[in-house]
Design an enzyme around this catalytic site. Structure first.
Site: not given
Length: 274
Positions: A173, A206, A155, A208, A37-38
């Site tokens: 996106y 989702v 997606s 999140t 992860d960044i």
């Protein structure tokens, strides 16, 4: 025996959200984990990204499942750094079998400070970052001579064009999530001779931080019609949970899907058939 016993899985964007859920589900199925992860914010992205503390939570949750884990703070836009992560992880864990190219951003804001930079950031992370991840991982999977599975997080916006929400970031996106379907199909053809399967998953909204953040809230307040683009077909399902996507990822990574490759799999409560 667990479905992924003895396997090693590389997961990007693993510090929280879908990435963490995928790490835990694959660990529950017996896999050891390489969590990337960044752990830093990206200037063009209007909401906060995961932190080093988030990544450490993923590490401890995987260890609690009695699985090994290697974690690294790396930006998927950095091809050389991704190659180093894979090299170090294989040296420690002995192999690589599964890739879940999940890291992504969604800079949905009506008025980005720099529209060109916003477009480029989402393409760089969501498309080029996926390419970098796969390119870094493939030699290690091929060297194992045991086949493998690559799952790319696309997606519903990778199958439909009505989720831009009239934003530069939304166009980027959508373009990137369509783009990874092309990557998936190309890699599925290229890697078939090594028995490496490549597929995409296509979630709807989702639950999140990518969806539940102030920037999206402001966008929906400013344009209520944008919210209608997010309505799913199945009644009463506003959003799905990360674990719903993880179930599909775990299946695609397992031998239960040993003849499934080149497939764009919706996990979307019927969104894409509306």
């Amino acid at each position: 025996m667990a479905k992924l016993e003895g396997k090693v899985a590389l997961i990007t964007g693993a510090a929280r959200g879908q990435g963490r859920a995928h790490a835990l589900r694959l660990a529950q199925e017996g896999a050891d984990i390489v969590a990337v992860d960044i752990c830093a914010d990206i200037a063009e992205n209007p909401y906060s990204l995961a932190t080093a503390a988030d990544l450490e939570e993923t590490v401890q949750a995987v260890k609690a499942l009695d699985r090994r884990i290697v974690a690294a703070q790396v930006d998927v836009r950095d091809a050389a750094a991704m190659e180093a992560v894979v090299r170090d992880a294989v040296a420690e864990l002995g192999r690589l079998d599964i890739v879940v190219a999940n890291a992504g951003i969604s800079p949905l804001t009506k008025t980005p400070e720099d529209p060109v930079a916003t477009w480029q950031a989402v393409i760089d992370v969501n498309l080029t970052g996926v390419f970098n991840t796969i390119q870094a991982a493939v030699p290690a999977i091929v060297a194992g001579s045991a086949g493998g599975s690559i799952v790319i997080t696309s997606s519903a916006a990778g199958l439909k064009g009505n989720l831009t929400m009239k934003t530069i970031g939304g166009f980027g996106y959508t373009a990137a999530k369509h783009g990874v379907v092309g990557l998936m199909r190309a890699f599925a053809n290229d890697l078939a001779e090594h028995s490496i399967r490549v597929n995409t998953v296509h979630p709807c909204g989702v639950n999140t931080a990518m969806v539940n953040n102030p920037a999206v809230g402001e966008l929906l307040q400013s344009d209520p019609s944008a919210g209608m683009a997010l309505v799913n077909l199945l009644p009463g399902v506003a959003m799905i949970e990360p674990e719903d996507v993880s179930a599909a990822v775990a299946w695609l990574a397992s031998d239960e899907a040993r003849y499934v490759t080149g497939v764009a799999l919706p996990v979307d409560a019927g969104f894409t058939v509306k």
